[in-house]
Scaffold this motif. Structure first.
Motif, PDB file in Angstrom:
ATOM      1  N   ASP A  62      25.430  14.866  78.137  1.00  0.00           N
ATOM      2  CA  ASP A  62      25.272  16.032  78.997  1.00  0.00           C
ATOM      3  C   ASP A  62      24.016  15.944  79.853  1.00  0.00           C
ATOM      4  O   ASP A  62      23.817  16.761  80.763  1.00  0.00           O
ATOM      5  CB  ASP A  62      25.219  17.309  78.152  1.00  0.00           C
ATOM      6  CG  ASP A  62      26.536  17.593  77.449  1.00  0.00           C
ATOM      7  OD1 ASP A  62      27.583  17.113  77.936  1.00  0.00           O
ATOM      8  OD2 ASP A  62      26.524  18.271  76.405  1.00  0.00           O
ATOM      9  N   PHE A  63      23.169  14.958  79.547  1.00  0.00           N
ATOM     10  CA  PHE A  63      21.936  14.770  80.309  1.00  0.00           C
ATOM     11  C   PHE A  63      21.967  13.456  81.092  1.00  0.00           C
ATOM     12  O   PHE A  63      20.929  12.950  81.509  1.00  0.00           O
ATOM     13  CB  PHE A  63      20.731  14.814  79.365  1.00  0.00           C
ATOM     14  CG  PHE A  63      20.555  16.147  78.696  1.00  0.00           C
ATOM     15  CD1 PHE A  63      19.738  17.123  79.265  1.00  0.00           C
ATOM     16  CD2 PHE A  63      21.236  16.444  77.527  1.00  0.00           C
ATOM     17  CE1 PHE A  63      19.605  18.366  78.663  1.00  0.00           C
ATOM     18  CE2 PHE A  63      21.101  17.683  76.910  1.00  0.00           C
ATOM     19  CZ  PHE A  63      20.287  18.652  77.491  1.00  0.00           C
ATOM     20  N   THR A  74      16.856   5.911  79.597  1.00  0.00           N
ATOM     21  CA  THR A  74      15.529   6.394  79.196  1.00  0.00           C
ATOM     22  C   THR A  74      15.337   7.856  79.601  1.00  0.00           C
ATOM     23  O   THR A  74      14.893   8.683  78.793  1.00  0.00           O
ATOM     24  CB  THR A  74      14.428   5.526  79.831  1.00  0.00           C
ATOM     25  OG1 THR A  74      14.670   4.154  79.497  1.00  0.00           O
ATOM     26  CG2 THR A  74      13.058   5.940  79.331  1.00  0.00           C
ATOM     27  N   ILE A  75      15.685   8.189  80.834  1.00  0.00           N
ATOM     28  CA  ILE A  75      15.488   9.555  81.331  1.00  0.00           C
ATOM     29  C   ILE A  75      16.428  10.521  80.623  1.00  0.00           C
ATOM     30  O   ILE A  75      16.046  11.653  80.293  1.00  0.00           O
ATOM     31  CB  ILE A  75      15.677   9.601  82.862  1.00  0.00           C
ATOM     32  CG1 ILE A  75      14.552   8.794  83.546  1.00  0.00           C
ATOM     33  CG2 ILE A  75      15.688  11.038  83.363  1.00  0.00           C
ATOM     34  CD1 ILE A  75      14.717   8.661  85.049  1.00  0.00           C
ATOM     35  N   ALA A  76      17.654  10.082  80.330  1.00  0.00           N
ATOM     36  CA  ALA A  76      18.605  10.955  79.638  1.00  0.00           C
ATOM     37  C   ALA A  76      18.094  11.312  78.240  1.00  0.00           C
ATOM     38  O   ALA A  76      18.171  12.481  77.821  1.00  0.00           O
ATOM     39  CB  ALA A  76      19.968  10.276  79.547  1.00  0.00           C
ATOM     40  N   PHE A  77      17.580  10.334  77.512  1.00  0.00           N
ATOM     41  CA  PHE A  77      17.007  10.626  76.195  1.00  0.00           C
ATOM     42  C   PHE A  77      15.826  11.583  76.324  1.00  0.00           C
ATOM     43  O   PHE A  77      15.700  12.548  75.548  1.00  0.00           O
ATOM     44  CB  PHE A  77      16.552   9.330  75.514  1.00  0.00           C
ATOM     45  CG  PHE A  77      17.628   8.622  74.748  1.00  0.00           C
ATOM     46  CD1 PHE A  77      18.017   9.060  73.494  1.00  0.00           C
ATOM     47  CD2 PHE A  77      18.267   7.513  75.292  1.00  0.00           C
ATOM     48  CE1 PHE A  77      19.013   8.406  72.778  1.00  0.00           C
ATOM     49  CE2 PHE A  77      19.264   6.845  74.595  1.00  0.00           C
ATOM     50  CZ  PHE A  77      19.645   7.297  73.334  1.00  0.00           C
ATOM     51  N   LYS A  79      15.152  13.802  78.668  1.00  0.00           N
ATOM     52  CA  LYS A  79      15.600  15.153  79.029  1.00  0.00           C
ATOM     53  C   LYS A  79      16.233  15.863  77.841  1.00  0.00           C
ATOM     54  O   LYS A  79      15.979  17.050  77.602  1.00  0.00           O
ATOM     55  CB  LYS A  79      16.595  15.078  80.184  1.00  0.00           C
ATOM     56  CG  LYS A  79      15.970  14.759  81.533  1.00  0.00           C
ATOM     57  CD  LYS A  79      17.038  14.726  82.621  1.00  0.00           C
ATOM     58  CE  LYS A  79      16.429  14.484  84.001  1.00  0.00           C
ATOM     59  NZ  LYS A  79      17.493  14.414  85.048  1.00  0.00           N
ATOM     60  N   ALA A  80      17.063  15.154  77.099  1.00  0.00           N
ATOM     61  CA  ALA A  80      17.739  15.776  75.957  1.00  0.00           C
ATOM     62  C   ALA A  80      16.744  16.206  74.889  1.00  0.00           C
ATOM     63  O   ALA A  80      16.855  17.303  74.319  1.00  0.00           O
ATOM     64  CB  ALA A  80      18.764  14.803  75.375  1.00  0.00           C
ATOM     65  N   ILE A  81      15.767  15.356  74.616  1.00  0.00           N
ATOM     66  CA  ILE A  81      14.762  15.679  73.595  1.00  0.00           C
ATOM     67  C   ILE A  81      13.902  16.853  74.038  1.00  0.00           C
ATOM     68  O   ILE A  81      13.612  17.766  73.251  1.00  0.00           O
ATOM     69  CB  ILE A  81      13.914  14.427  73.287  1.00  0.00           C
ATOM     70  CG1 ILE A  81      14.764  13.405  72.525  1.00  0.00           C
ATOM     71  CG2 ILE A  81      12.667  14.789  72.489  1.00  0.00           C
ATOM     72  CD1 ILE A  81      14.161  12.025  72.440  1.00  0.00           C
ATOM     73  N   LYS A  82      13.499  16.870  75.307  1.00  0.00           N
ATOM     74  CA  LYS A  82      12.696  17.991  75.805  1.00  0.00           C
ATOM     75  C   LYS A  82      13.485  19.288  75.787  1.00  0.00           C
ATOM     76  O   LYS A  82      12.952  20.353  75.448  1.00  0.00           O
ATOM     77  CB  LYS A  82      12.191  17.683  77.212  1.00  0.00           C
ATOM     78  CG  LYS A  82      11.044  16.671  77.243  1.00  0.00           C
ATOM     79  CD  LYS A  82      10.493  16.491  78.649  1.00  0.00           C
ATOM     80  CE  LYS A  82       9.278  15.556  78.634  1.00  0.00           C
ATOM     81  NZ  LYS A  82       8.743  15.321  79.999  1.00  0.00           N
ATOM     82  N   ALA A  83      14.756  19.222  76.141  1.00  0.00           N
ATOM     83  CA  ALA A  83      15.588  20.436  76.119  1.00  0.00           C
ATOM     84  C   ALA A  83      15.753  20.939  74.690  1.00  0.00           C
ATOM     85  O   ALA A  83      15.673  22.150  74.429  1.00  0.00           O
ATOM     86  CB  ALA A  83      16.952  20.146  76.734  1.00  0.00           C
TER      87      ALA A  83
END
Length: 479
Positions: A62-63, A74-77, A79-83
């Protein structure tokens, strides 16, 4: 905002309850007779708090994650962790498929969960790994980020039956080791070049602040795989880890960590399976280690850096694990300057012609440190190459390892051990005349085949109780 406050309150509450339990456990433990140290172990286990996460899922797809094994996620991980963290925590889901990424930095209240057929492939490009405060062979520094990294986090986990693949081999990270068996040839830069490992050690000896020990690009010190740095209440469960650049599971200055059902299969240089360092209340259970170095190696800092930090590793429990290849099954050292105590090992199977020793303690007069109160029971040992128990105060690698910090090693207990092939010696122990290895007990130990029952130098009070080697009773040695 309200959710965040609730999670923050729960985190504080968990930490507070854990502190009370640990304090209570310490008081109870003090009352436990040394005649039954295993009761102490049970109290330690009860004191370790469990991770807890809200029932919320953040799917990396979803990210923007793409499961083709080629696209960088890298960016998807990130974003998901920050969300997940920003919404009070929960589970960051890695669905089935192959996901290429750079380093993953975890946050508090985040459970990174891999589905059964999920595989995370970590980039082999060093430029993707930013500099962070980490540690290398027992010395703190600024270096490449570990592949998975958490610093100053609470209530954090990596779970699921998927695979973490460091993709290390003799064409990338391993070649930096300087080992000819790992692709290195004369003229190729490595960690052994004069400006690399030795410079770091000199910086620590001179007391140069960690933030000024800047390594990274051009210094060839490989990153750890999974590192929890100054964390509390951690769970690593069920994952498989392969092809690591360097040390694999590295909790450093981390308390209350459970490592359960993990499989490590990585035969690269310095591929220790698990290295608790300056850490306390560590439970390692139901794991399989098939490694290129020590299966489990308990650490507490190297030389001056270990004495600077001065946090012993203690309350380390190993249960129901299987050790295959490795330099040692459960090892203490050699980076051990702040000391190790209260180590409990039980119900493990150790067996491989490529496993050098079952239990090992290694230090020297540069390391120093106190190693004491090591309890081992109910081991099934098939084949070890060198010995069942190896204790040395003269561990020597990478040049001169002598100094003015004479170690102390005492109170080592092995009970109910069966060994098919014990290698050269049942027990090989050597201390200093002024600091002998003290109080080794072997009780109900049966070694079917071994070169010699023991080789001892400066050992005080070693007891063999109902212990046999080569079908002969081993008599207690009178000092």
């Amino acid at each position: 905002m309200i959710v965040n406050k609730i999670i923050a309150f729960k985190t504080v509450l968990i930490s507070g309850v854990a502190a009370l339990l640990i304090s209570s456990c310490a008081k109870q433990t003090a009352k436990v007779s040394d005649a039954n140290p295993w009761k102490k172990m049970e109290l330690i286990i009860k004191s370790i708090p469990q991770t807890q996460f809200p029932d919320k899922t953040f799917n990396i797809k979803d990210f923007g994650a793409v499961a083709d094994g080629k696209t960088s996620n890298t960016i998807a991980f990130e974003k998901a962790i920050k969300a997940c963290a920003g919404n009070g925590g929960g589970r960051v889901l890695v669905p089935n498929g192959k996901y290429l990424t750079g380093p993953i930095h975890l946050e508090s209240n985040v459970n990174l969960h891999l589905e059964d057929n999920a595989e995370i492939l970590f980039s082999i490009n060093p430029k993707e790994y930013p500099m962070v405060h980490t540690s290398w062979e027992g010395t703190e520094l600024m270096n490449y980020s570990p592949l998975i990294y958490a610093r100053n986090k609470t209530n954090v986990a990596i779970t699921g039956k998927g695979t973490l693949n460091g993709q290390a081999d003799a064409t990338n990270w391993w070649i930096w080791s300087g080992g000819k068996d790992y692709g290195w040839k004369k003229g190729i830069p490595s960690q052994n070049d004069p400006e690399n490992r030795e410079v770091l050690i000199e910086m620590a000896e001179k007391g140069i602040p960690v933030e000024e020990r800047i390594f990274g690009e051009g210094r060839y010190l490989r990153p750890n795989f999974i590192e929890f740095f100054e964390c509390n209440t951690v769970l690593v469960k069920d994952i498989t880890v392969i092809n690591a650049p360097f040390w694999i599971l590295h909790p450093i200055k981390t308390n209350n960590i459970i490592i359960d059902g993990v499989t490590v299969n990585s035969h690269g240089p310095n591929n220790d399976g698990c290295d608790p360092e300056y850490s306390q209340n560590v439970l390692i259970k139901n794991c399989t280690f098939n490694t290129g170095d020590d299966c489990i190696a308990i650490k507490s800092g190297r030389d001056a850096d270990g004495r600077r930090v001065a946090i012993p590793s203690k309350n380390i429990i190993v249960q129901n694990c299987k050790m295959i290849d490795g330099h040692g099954g459960v090892v203490m050292g050699s980076e051990i300057s702040a000391g190790v105590n209260n180590v409990f090992v039980e119900n493990c199977v150790m067996d491989s012609p490529n496993l050098d020793r079952a239990i090992r303690i290694k230090t020297n007069s540069k390391r120093g440190g106190v190693v004491e109160d090591v309890y081992v029971r109910n081991l099934e040992v098939g084949t070890v190459k060198e010995c069942v128990l190896r204790v040395t105060m003269f561990y020597n690698v990478y040049g001169s390892q002598t100094g003015n910090f004479i170690p102390t090693v005492r109170n080592i207990n092995l009970e109910n051990i069966t060994v098919k092939n014990g290698g050269k010696y049942g027990v090989w122990a050597e201390g200093y005349e002024e600091s002998p290895v003290e109080n080794i007990t072997l009780k109900n130990v049966k070694i079917a085949k071994v070169g010699k029952p023991y080789l001892l130098k400066n050992v005080k009070n070693i007891n063999f109780i109902n212990t046999n080697a080569n079908e002969k009773k081993v008599e207690t040695i009178k000092n």
